[in-house]
Write a protein that holds these residues in place. Structure first.
Motif, PDB file in Angstrom:
ATOM      1  N   ARG A  39       0.795  -1.228   0.000  1.00 41.08           N
ATOM      2  CA  ARG A  39       0.000   0.000   0.000  1.00 41.08           C
ATOM      3  C   ARG A  39       0.831   1.284   0.000  1.00 41.08           C
ATOM      4  O   ARG A  39       0.424   2.273  -0.568  1.00 41.08           O
ATOM      5  N   TYR A  40       1.969   1.276   0.667  1.00 35.98           N
ATOM      6  CA  TYR A  40       2.786   2.482   0.799  1.00 35.98           C
ATOM      7  C   TYR A  40       4.149   2.203   0.154  1.00 35.98           C
ATOM      8  O   TYR A  40       4.840   1.291   0.576  1.00 35.98           O
ATOM      9  N   GLU A  41       4.526   3.019  -0.841  1.00 37.80           N
ATOM     10  CA  GLU A  41       5.776   2.752  -1.553  1.00 37.80           C
ATOM     11  C   GLU A  41       6.805   3.847  -1.343  1.00 37.80           C
ATOM     12  O   GLU A  41       6.530   5.027  -1.541  1.00 37.80           O
ATOM     13  N   VAL A  42       8.016   3.418  -0.968  1.00 36.54           N
ATOM     14  CA  VAL A  42       9.189   4.289  -0.988  1.00 36.54           C
ATOM     15  C   VAL A  42       9.900   3.972  -2.303  1.00 36.54           C
ATOM     16  O   VAL A  42      10.378   2.851  -2.501  1.00 36.54           O
ATOM     17  N   LEU A  72       7.697   9.243  -1.578  1.00 32.40           N
ATOM     18  CA  LEU A  72       6.540   8.399  -1.262  1.00 32.40           C
ATOM     19  C   LEU A  72       5.714   8.435  -2.532  1.00 32.40           C
ATOM     20  O   LEU A  72       5.100   9.447  -2.863  1.00 32.40           O
ATOM     21  N   TYR A  73       5.756   7.363  -3.265  1.00 30.07           N
ATOM     22  CA  TYR A  73       5.350   7.304  -4.662  1.00 30.07           C
ATOM     23  C   TYR A  73       4.035   8.019  -4.971  1.00 30.07           C
ATOM     24  O   TYR A  73       2.993   7.682  -4.420  1.00 30.07           O
ATOM     25  N   LYS A  74       4.148   9.015  -5.842  1.00 28.91           N
ATOM     26  CA  LYS A  74       3.027   9.828  -6.327  1.00 28.91           C
ATOM     27  C   LYS A  74       2.287  10.565  -5.215  1.00 28.91           C
ATOM     28  O   LYS A  74       1.190  11.042  -5.419  1.00 28.91           O
ATOM     29  N   SER A  75       2.895  10.656  -4.024  1.00 31.48           N
ATOM     30  CA  SER A  75       2.229  11.290  -2.889  1.00 31.48           C
ATOM     31  C   SER A  75       3.022  12.439  -2.288  1.00 31.48           C
ATOM     32  O   SER A  75       2.468  13.486  -2.001  1.00 31.48           O
ATOM     33  N   LYS A  76       4.332  12.234  -2.079  1.00 32.36           N
ATOM     34  CA  LYS A  76       5.148  13.275  -1.456  1.00 32.36           C
ATOM     35  C   LYS A  76       6.575  13.172  -1.968  1.00 32.36           C
ATOM     36  O   LYS A  76       7.201  12.116  -1.885  1.00 32.36           O
ATOM     37  N   ALA A  77       7.076  14.288  -2.488  1.00 30.53           N
ATOM     38  CA  ALA A  77       8.467  14.351  -2.927  1.00 30.53           C
ATOM     39  C   ALA A  77       9.399  14.326  -1.721  1.00 30.53           C
ATOM     40  O   ALA A  77       9.005  14.635  -0.598  1.00 30.53           O
ATOM     41  N   ILE A  78      10.627  13.982  -1.971  1.00 29.30           N
ATOM     42  CA  ILE A  78      11.664  14.008  -0.951  1.00 29.30           C
ATOM     43  C   ILE A  78      11.930  15.445  -0.516  1.00 29.30           C
ATOM     44  O   ILE A  78      11.689  16.381  -1.262  1.00 29.30           O
ATOM     45  N   ASP A  79      12.432  15.605   0.712  1.00 37.25           N
ATOM     46  CA  ASP A  79      12.813  16.933   1.191  1.00 37.25           C
ATOM     47  C   ASP A  79      14.133  17.381   0.567  1.00 37.25           C
ATOM     48  O   ASP A  79      14.383  18.576   0.424  1.00 37.25           O
ATOM     49  N   GLN A  80      14.997  16.414   0.225  1.00 36.99           N
ATOM     50  CA  GLN A  80      16.244  16.695  -0.481  1.00 36.99           C
ATOM     51  C   GLN A  80      16.670  15.435  -1.214  1.00 36.99           C
ATOM     52  O   GLN A  80      16.361  14.331  -0.782  1.00 36.99           O
ATOM     53  N   ASN A  81      17.350  15.614  -2.337  1.00 39.40           N
ATOM     54  CA  ASN A  81      17.774  14.479  -3.153  1.00 39.40           C
ATOM     55  C   ASN A  81      19.113  13.965  -2.641  1.00 39.40           C
ATOM     56  O   ASN A  81      20.128  14.637  -2.762  1.00 39.40           O
ATOM     57  N   MET A  82      19.101  12.768  -2.087  1.00 36.32           N
ATOM     58  CA  MET A  82      20.307  12.162  -1.535  1.00 36.32           C
ATOM     59  C   MET A  82      20.791  10.971  -2.350  1.00 36.32           C
ATOM     60  O   MET A  82      21.602  10.173  -1.879  1.00 36.32           O
ATOM     61  N   ALA A  83      20.310  10.824  -3.585  1.00 34.76           N
ATOM     62  CA  ALA A  83      20.678   9.683  -4.423  1.00 34.76           C
ATOM     63  C   ALA A  83      22.158   9.698  -4.777  1.00 34.76           C
ATOM     64  O   ALA A  83      22.699  10.729  -5.170  1.00 34.76           O
ATOM     65  N   PHE A  84      22.792   8.557  -4.614  1.00 37.14           N
ATOM     66  CA  PHE A  84      24.160   8.353  -5.067  1.00 37.14           C
ATOM     67  C   PHE A  84      24.131   7.949  -6.541  1.00 37.14           C
ATOM     68  O   PHE A  84      23.059   7.597  -7.067  1.00 37.14           O
ATOM     69  N   PRO A  85      25.277   7.933  -7.218  1.00 35.42           N
ATOM     70  CA  PRO A  85      25.310   7.502  -8.622  1.00 35.42           C
ATOM     71  C   PRO A  85      24.895   6.036  -8.764  1.00 35.42           C
ATOM     72  O   PRO A  85      25.031   5.252  -7.821  1.00 35.42           O
ATOM     73  N   PRO A  86      24.403   5.664  -9.955  1.00 34.30           N
ATOM     74  CA  PRO A  86      24.111   4.249 -10.185  1.00 34.30           C
ATOM     75  C   PRO A  86      25.387   3.418 -10.019  1.00 34.30           C
ATOM     76  O   PRO A  86      26.499   3.960 -10.087  1.00 34.30           O
ATOM     77  N   ASN A 134      -1.073   3.531  -6.475  1.00 35.00           N
ATOM     78  CA  ASN A 134      -2.239   2.642  -6.546  1.00 35.00           C
ATOM     79  C   ASN A 134      -2.592   2.033  -5.195  1.00 35.00           C
ATOM     80  O   ASN A 134      -3.709   1.561  -4.997  1.00 35.00           O
ATOM     81  N   GLY A 135      -1.658   2.052  -4.258  1.00 31.00           N
ATOM     82  CA  GLY A 135      -1.943   1.554  -2.909  1.00 31.00           C
ATOM     83  C   GLY A 135      -3.008   2.368  -2.205  1.00 31.00           C
ATOM     84  O   GLY A 135      -3.645   1.901  -1.262  1.00 31.00           O
ATOM     85  N   GLY A 136      -3.207   3.605  -2.661  1.00 33.68           N
ATOM     86  CA  GLY A 136      -4.228   4.463  -2.073  1.00 33.68           C
ATOM     87  C   GLY A 136      -5.644   4.013  -2.367  1.00 33.68           C
ATOM     88  O   GLY A 136      -6.594   4.494  -1.754  1.00 33.68           O
ATOM     89  N   LYS A 137      -5.792   3.079  -3.297  1.00 39.49           N
ATOM     90  CA  LYS A 137      -7.118   2.550  -3.654  1.00 39.49           C
ATOM     91  C   LYS A 137      -7.524   1.371  -2.767  1.00 39.49           C
ATOM     92  O   LYS A 137      -8.659   0.927  -2.828  1.00 39.49           O
ATOM     93  N   LYS A 138      -6.574   0.876  -1.962  1.00 40.25           N
ATOM     94  CA  LYS A 138      -6.832  -0.297  -1.126  1.00 40.25           C
ATOM     95  C   LYS A 138      -7.162   0.121   0.299  1.00 40.25           C
ATOM     96  O   LYS A 138      -6.640   1.108   0.800  1.00 40.25           O
ATOM     97  N   ALA A 139      -7.992  -0.646   0.942  1.00 41.08           N
ATOM     98  CA  ALA A 139      -8.293  -0.410   2.360  1.00 41.08           C
ATOM     99  C   ALA A 139      -7.025  -0.621   3.174  1.00 41.08           C
ATOM    100  O   ALA A 139      -6.242  -1.542   2.906  1.00 41.08           O
ATOM    101  N   GLU A 140      -6.801   0.238   4.164  1.00 47.50           N
ATOM    102  CA  GLU A 140      -5.606   0.122   4.990  1.00 47.50           C
ATOM    103  C   GLU A 140      -5.766  -1.022   5.997  1.00 47.50           C
ATOM    104  O   GLU A 140      -6.873  -1.403   6.353  1.00 47.50           O
ATOM    105  N   VAL A 141      -4.621  -1.526   6.453  1.00 51.09           N
ATOM    106  CA  VAL A 141      -4.586  -2.617   7.431  1.00 51.09           C
ATOM    107  C   VAL A 141      -3.526  -2.297   8.485  1.00 51.09           C
ATOM    108  O   VAL A 141      -2.647  -1.480   8.260  1.00 51.09           O
TER     109      VAL A 141
END
Length: 165
Positions: A39-42, A72-86, A134-141
């Motif tokens: 339901r909740y995706e990072v 938080l996928y399609k819900s909230k952007a990061i506060d800062q981009n901490m991604a390292f190189p591939p 799409n997890g937002g369409k499911k009932a929470e548990v």
């Protein structure tokens, strides 16, 4: 996870593929995710070197910030981009408090998530009124398994552990 969990702390490491033929933030640059309770995706994605201020980036971006690494996928952007190189090992530390329900099954408190990406907070105590994407369409548990999402990209994971709280 093999078993359902409630509130937890999770550590994991991941490595993204190098795909220079794709535009920056393209969802084919290692697209994956940590899918809590289905339901909740990072989000997991190569967004190395991108600036949250769109005009500071050198060229066209393929996706919005709510789909970048750590978001938080399609819900909230990061506060800062901490991604390292591939092709570099990266870490997530996820502190997740499950939503709570009364005896009638009504939700009395939202899920809350904090995420550290490569040692830096990118989300701190974010209240989740519902699932993300799409997890937002499911009932929470209150309990469920944790999944590693697969979109056909060669993302590697290691050193994954979860402690229930």
């Amino acid at each position: 996870s093999n078993e359902a969990v409630g509130s937890f702390y999770m550590h994991l490491e991941f490595m993204l593929p190098y795909k220079p033929d794709r535009l920056p933030s393209d969802q084919d640059r290692g697209n994956s995710g940590i899918y809590i309770y289905n339901r909740y995706e990072v989000q997991v994605l190569d967004t190395f070197g991108l600036d949250l201020v769109e005009s500071n980036n050198p060229g066209e971006l393929k996706s919005e910030k709510e789909r970048w690494c750590g978001s938080l996928y399609k819900s909230k952007a990061i506060d800062q981009n901490m991604a390292f190189p591939p092709l570099t090992w990266q870490t997530y530390e996820i502190d997740f408090t499950a939503p709570k329900f009364n005896t009638e099954g009504e939700k009395v408190s939202n899920a809350v998530i904090s995420v550290r990406h490569n040692g830096v907070w990118v989300h701190k105590n974010v209240s989740l009124e519902k699932g993300t994407g799409n997890g937002g369409k499911k009932a929470e548990v209150a309990m469920e398994k944790i999944y590693l999402q697969n979109h056909g990209n060669p993302v590697q994971y290691r050193n994954i552990w979860v402690v229930e709280k």
